[in-house]
Write a protein that holds these residues in place. Structure first.
Motif, PDB file in Angstrom:
ATOM      1  N   LEU A 161       0.848  -1.196   0.000  1.00 53.42           N
ATOM      2  CA  LEU A 161       0.000   0.000   0.000  1.00 53.42           C
ATOM      3  C   LEU A 161       0.884   1.246   0.000  1.00 53.42           C
ATOM      4  N   LEU A 162       0.623   2.166  -0.920  1.00 50.64           N
ATOM      5  CA  LEU A 162       1.303   3.448  -0.966  1.00 50.64           C
ATOM      6  C   LEU A 162       0.282   4.534  -0.651  1.00 50.64           C
ATOM      7  N   LEU A 163       0.568   5.336   0.377  1.00 50.08           N
ATOM      8  CA  LEU A 163      -0.386   6.325   0.883  1.00 50.08           C
ATOM      9  C   LEU A 163       0.190   7.724   0.715  1.00 50.08           C
ATOM     10  N   ASP A 164      -0.414   8.507  -0.176  1.00 48.66           N
ATOM     11  CA  ASP A 164       0.079   9.856  -0.471  1.00 48.66           C
ATOM     12  C   ASP A 164      -0.745  10.887   0.290  1.00 48.66           C
ATOM     13  N   GLU A 165      -0.358  11.136   1.545  1.00 51.29           N
ATOM     14  CA  GLU A 165      -1.061  12.087   2.416  1.00 51.29           C
ATOM     15  C   GLU A 165      -2.579  11.901   2.356  1.00 51.29           C
ATOM     16  N   PRO A 166      -3.076  10.699   2.637  1.00 49.06           N
ATOM     17  CA  PRO A 166      -4.499  10.421   2.431  1.00 49.06           C
ATOM     18  C   PRO A 166      -5.435  11.117   3.412  1.00 49.06           C
ATOM     19  N   PHE A 167      -4.889  11.763   4.449  1.00 47.69           N
ATOM     20  CA  PHE A 167      -5.750  12.422   5.438  1.00 47.69           C
ATOM     21  C   PHE A 167      -5.661  13.946   5.365  1.00 47.69           C
ATOM     22  N   SER A 168      -4.860  14.472   4.451  1.00 49.55           N
ATOM     23  CA  SER A 168      -4.551  15.910   4.462  1.00 49.55           C
ATOM     24  C   SER A 168      -5.743  16.790   4.095  1.00 49.55           C
ATOM     25  N   ALA A 169      -6.735  16.237   3.386  1.00 55.07           N
ATOM     26  CA  ALA A 169      -7.892  17.040   2.976  1.00 55.07           C
ATOM     27  C   ALA A 169      -8.961  17.130   4.062  1.00 55.07           C
ATOM     28  N   LEU A 170      -8.758  16.433   5.181  1.00 56.40           N
ATOM     29  CA  LEU A 170      -9.759  16.389   6.247  1.00 56.40           C
ATOM     30  C   LEU A 170      -9.477  17.452   7.303  1.00 56.40           C
ATOM     31  N   ASP A 171     -10.537  17.882   8.008  1.00 53.29           N
ATOM     32  CA  ASP A 171     -10.321  18.794   9.127  1.00 53.29           C
ATOM     33  C   ASP A 171      -9.587  18.040  10.234  1.00 53.29           C
ATOM     34  N   TYR A 172      -8.989  18.782  11.178  1.00 52.86           N
ATOM     35  CA  TYR A 172      -8.051  18.186  12.131  1.00 52.86           C
ATOM     36  C   TYR A 172      -8.678  17.072  12.962  1.00 52.86           C
ATOM     37  N   GLN A 173      -9.872  17.311  13.491  1.00 58.98           N
ATOM     38  CA  GLN A 173     -10.511  16.302  14.341  1.00 58.98           C
ATOM     39  C   GLN A 173     -10.811  15.038  13.554  1.00 58.98           C
ATOM     40  N   THR A 174     -11.361  15.215  12.344  1.00 64.99           N
ATOM     41  CA  THR A 174     -11.674  14.067  11.497  1.00 64.99           C
ATOM     42  C   THR A 174     -10.390  13.354  11.081  1.00 64.99           C
ATOM     43  N   ARG A 175      -9.347  14.139  10.813  1.00 72.27           N
ATOM     44  CA  ARG A 175      -8.066  13.568  10.402  1.00 72.27           C
ATOM     45  C   ARG A 175      -7.517  12.622  11.462  1.00 72.27           C
ATOM     46  N   LEU A 176      -7.579  13.036  12.726  1.00 73.85           N
ATOM     47  CA  LEU A 176      -7.092  12.182  13.809  1.00 73.85           C
ATOM     48  C   LEU A 176      -7.874  10.874  13.863  1.00 73.85           C
ATOM     49  N   ALA A 177      -9.189  10.979  13.792  1.00 72.45           N
ATOM     50  CA  ALA A 177     -10.041   9.790  13.910  1.00 72.45           C
ATOM     51  C   ALA A 177      -9.852   8.848  12.721  1.00 72.45           C
ATOM     52  N   VAL A 178      -9.802   9.409  11.506  1.00 72.65           N
ATOM     53  CA  VAL A 178      -9.684   8.575  10.311  1.00 72.65           C
ATOM     54  C   VAL A 178      -8.296   7.953  10.220  1.00 72.65           C
ATOM     55  N   CYS A 179      -7.274   8.709  10.588  1.00 79.79           N
ATOM     56  CA  CYS A 179      -5.917   8.159  10.629  1.00 79.79           C
ATOM     57  C   CYS A 179      -5.864   6.965  11.573  1.00 79.79           C
ATOM     58  N   ASP A 180      -6.500   7.103  12.727  1.00 80.13           N
ATOM     59  CA  ASP A 180      -6.539   6.016  13.700  1.00 80.13           C
ATOM     60  C   ASP A 180      -7.266   4.805  13.116  1.00 80.13           C
ATOM     61  N   ASP A 181      -8.432   5.059  12.501  1.00 80.26           N
ATOM     62  CA  ASP A 181      -9.223   3.966  11.923  1.00 80.26           C
ATOM     63  C   ASP A 181      -8.451   3.235  10.823  1.00 80.26           C
ATOM     64  N   ILE A 182      -7.972   4.005   9.850  1.00 81.08           N
ATOM     65  CA  ILE A 182      -7.364   3.394   8.667  1.00 81.08           C
ATOM     66  C   ILE A 182      -6.040   2.719   9.004  1.00 81.08           C
ATOM     67  N   SER A 183      -5.245   3.336   9.855  1.00 82.54           N
ATOM     68  CA  SER A 183      -3.976   2.720  10.243  1.00 82.54           C
ATOM     69  C   SER A 183      -4.207   1.415  10.990  1.00 82.54           C
ATOM     70  N   THR A 184      -5.221   1.405  11.861  1.00 82.63           N
ATOM     71  CA  THR A 184      -5.554   0.183  12.596  1.00 82.63           C
ATOM     72  C   THR A 184      -6.026  -0.916  11.647  1.00 82.63           C
ATOM     73  N   ILE A 185      -6.812  -0.540  10.652  1.00 77.70           N
ATOM     74  CA  ILE A 185      -7.292  -1.506   9.655  1.00 77.70           C
ATOM     75  C   ILE A 185      -6.120  -2.088   8.875  1.00 77.70           C
ATOM     76  N   ILE A 186      -5.201  -1.223   8.446  1.00 83.00           N
ATOM     77  CA  ILE A 186      -4.047  -1.679   7.671  1.00 83.00           C
ATOM     78  C   ILE A 186      -3.209  -2.663   8.487  1.00 83.00           C
ATOM     79  N   ARG A 187      -2.990  -2.332   9.762  1.00 84.00           N
ATOM     80  CA  ARG A 187      -2.194  -3.230  10.615  1.00 84.00           C
ATOM     81  C   ARG A 187      -2.924  -4.557  10.854  1.00 84.00           C
ATOM     82  N   SER A 188      -4.237  -4.480  11.046  1.00 87.84           N
ATOM     83  CA  SER A 188      -4.992  -5.707  11.332  1.00 87.84           C
ATOM     84  C   SER A 188      -5.013  -6.652  10.138  1.00 87.84           C
ATOM     85  N   THR A 189      -4.868  -6.111   8.922  1.00 80.56           N
ATOM     86  CA  THR A 189      -4.846  -6.947   7.715  1.00 80.56           C
ATOM     87  C   THR A 189      -3.436  -7.402   7.367  1.00 80.56           C
ATOM     88  N   GLY A 190      -2.432  -6.921   8.120  1.00 82.93           N
ATOM     89  CA  GLY A 190      -1.049  -7.337   7.896  1.00 82.93           C
ATOM     90  C   GLY A 190      -0.427  -6.780   6.644  1.00 82.93           C
TER      91      GLY A 190
END
Length: 256
Positions: free
Chosen positions: A157-186
């Motif tokens: 997976l190559l991620l080119d600043e995928p959260f940069s277009a989001l507002d700060y609060q949403t960015r934190l939450a989505v970064c947490d969600d997506i990063s956790t998903i990526i790790r859980s899928t190995g």
């Protein structure tokens, strides 16, 4: 662990009528299978160019990029790419958007449809299969973009600043969600970001680039205690500020 991705003394320059603009110089690093690598550096240092080289969209002028030991353009490995914007098509439903890669590959089988439905439910989009992108929040759109990327079962997976277009609060939450998903899928992932805190919160290692032409200034391993097992939790860890200061110091000394 075995490296899935290797950049070996990679250099690249842009050419125009005005002359040559070096972007990257002698970049070398590897990414192990299942590793989450972040790349940071001063603005204009060639981070996005590097991602294009890793994906095979650009070819190095010198050096090589290899996946499982094979030049990236010859590799049969599947590379998933998440952009700064979700790139969802408004005229397609959410299910139609997440299924797009499989459609293009002519792999939208009954089994893959079932897998898509399971991912939609698991990643918090159940009930929105028939919705249009404009009906979703920014965070939900990014989760849809991730499902579309994961649906083709990428090796990298190559991620080119995928959260940069989001507002700060949403960015934190989505970064947490997506990063956790990526790790859980190995999955193996490489993240380009301007946000140092974001890099520290998700990465196993951080590649710090110098000012243009980008060179590897340092590769910093990131380790947190087991209880800090998500990006949001890492931000509250006692080691977080030490890592932040270390990366910041390296960046400040890399700018002429």
């Amino acid at each position: 662990m075995h490296p899935i991705l290797e950049a070996c003394e990679v250099s690249f320059s842009y050419h125009s009528l005005e002359g040559e603009t070096p972007a990257l110089s002698n970049i070398s690093f590897s990414v192990a299978t299942g590793e989450f690598l972040a790349v940071v550096g001063p603005s204009g240092c060639g981070k996005s160019t590097l991602l294009s080289l890793l994906s095979g969209l650009l070819e190095p002028e010198d050096g090589s990029v290899r996946i499982d030991g094979v030049p990236v353009r010859e590799s049969a490995s599947v590379i998933g790419y998440m952009f700064q914007k979700d790139q969802l098509f408004e005229w397609r439903t959410i299910f139609g958007n997440v299924a797009l890669g499989l459609e293009i590959q002519k792999k939208l089988t009954k089994e893959n449809r079932k897998n898509l439905s399971q991912m939609i439910e698991a990643y918090g989009l159940a009930g929105f299969e028939s919705a249009r992108p404009s009906e979703l929040s920014g965070g939900m759109r990014q989760r849809a973009a991730l499902i579309r990327t994961l649906a083709v079962k990428p090796d990298l997976l190559l991620l080119d600043e995928p959260f940069s277009a989001l507002d700060y609060q949403t960015r934190l939450a989505v970064c947490d969600d997506i990063s956790t998903i990526i790790r859980s899928t190995g999955k193996t992932a490489v993240l380009i970001t301007h946000d140092l805190a974001e890099a520290i919160s998700v990465a196993d290692r951080i590649v710090i680039l110098t000012a243009r032409p980008g060179q590897v200034k340092q590769i910093l391993p990131i380790q947190f205690a087991p209880e800090y097992d998500s990006p949001l939790k890492r931000r509250n860890a006692p080691e977080f500020s030490r890592y932040f200061n270390q990366v910041w110091k390296e960046l400040q000394t890399s700018v002429p």
